[in-house]
Design a protein around this motif. Structure first.
Motif: not given
Length: 318
Positions: A206-226
């Motif tokens: 789900e985070f990968g989907f919002m980021a446009g790339d499954i491999n970027k999901g963790l970075a998306k989650a981290r960015a939202l927290a920051e």
């Protein structure tokens, strides 16, 4: 952090989203071999509300149900679990409650979900405007409410009314592709919703989907927290979860189990997490509690819809 936790500590949640009906086979039985099936309450938001009540909290659901016997069943089951139904309103015509049929097995698991003319998508401005937000501590929603109008616009309106009443917003991404008109619309709307929330819970896909790339999901989650969110929980299935809060990354594992089925774990996960935080558990203990509830759901011990959530979901911090 304090505003979010203060709202959660009230342990009284208003929840937006669907209630439906589930049919499921006995453990290990394929659909074609089933002679009997069990009926239970379904729908992510309804399940979260039931789980919160079974774990000692309070919840009320805001949704629409079909004006027929299935809608009546859903209301009756919500009441059975202690979920407030004062904001559950029937809708007539050809609108129907969602129905899921799934197998209680992991190997070869199949499930079918019927969402044609879904009644919950008829939640509108007048339904969310009728809510007395001031009597709750926090608002929870699952992402399915954003998949169609008028529910989408009504939910964003509810966010504004809840914030005006001082409530934090808790968002379970809950991306279901079959409910959306296109992936592009889903990515845009879910990302907009996430940017408005104080706590976000989702899985790696789900985070990968919002980021446009499954491999970027963790970075998306981290960015939202920051940036906009106070707590972000990034779930990784059998690899556990990463919780971002206060600049920390808390990694928690899973409780080893022999899984009965792969469905329903996320709802139990959310219920266990918010009620743990409501009981003043330290954040790490709350994370471990949601992992415990998640795994118990997968083995059937905390099957909210079947009414079997056991006390073992209460994580012991002594």
């Amino acid at each position: 952090m304090s505003a979010l936790l203060d709202g959660i500590r009230a342990n009284n949640f208003v929840i937006l989203g669907r209630a439906g009906i589930d049919l499921f086979t006995d453990p290990g039985v394929a659909t074609e071999d089933a002679e009997t099936v069990t009926v239970g309450l379904g729908g992510s938001s309804a399940n979260i509300g039931a789980g919160i009540c079974k774990l000692g909290g309070q919840s009320s659901l805001v949704t629409r149900v079909s004006d027929d016997s299935i809608g009546s069943y859903c209301i009756g089951q919500l009441k059975r679990y202690g979920v407030g139904t004062e904001y559950v309103t029937p809708v007539g015509g050809e609108f129907r409650n969602s129905l899921a049929f799934y197998e209680s097995r992991v190997t070869g698991h199949r499930n079918v979900i019927y969402r044609n003319g879904a009644a919950d998508f008829q939640m509108a401005s007048d339904n969310v405007a009728a809510v007395d937000y001031a009597k709750f501590g926090a608002l929870i929603t699952a992402g399915t409410v954003f998949a169609a109008e008028p529910s989408r616009s009504a939910t964003f309106e509810a966010f504004e009314m809840a914030k005006a009443a001082g409530l934090p917003i808790i968002f379970d991404v809950d991306y279901r592709p079959y409910s959306w008109s296109s992936p592009q619309v889903a990515e845009e709307v879910l990302s907009r919703a996430a940017a408005s929330c104080d706590m976000i819970v989702g899985n790696d896909e789900e985070f990968g989907f919002m980021a446009g790339d499954i491999n970027k999901g963790l970075a998306k989650a981290r960015a939202l927290a920051e940036s906009t969110a106070t707590i972000v929980v990034y779930k990784m299935g059998e690899k556990g979860a990463v919780t971002f809060a206060n600049g920390e990354e808390i990694r928690t594992g899973i409780w080893p189990v022999e899984a009965l089925k792969p469905t329903g774990a996320g709802d139990s996960f959310m219920a266990g997490f918010v009620t743990g935080l409501a009981q003043d558990m330290p954040l790490r203990a709350g994370c471990e509690r949601h992992d415990h509830c998640w795994e118990n759901q997968r083995i059937g011990d905390s099957n909210i819809r079947g009414g079997r959530m056991r006390a073992g979901c209460h994580y012991d911090t002594s």
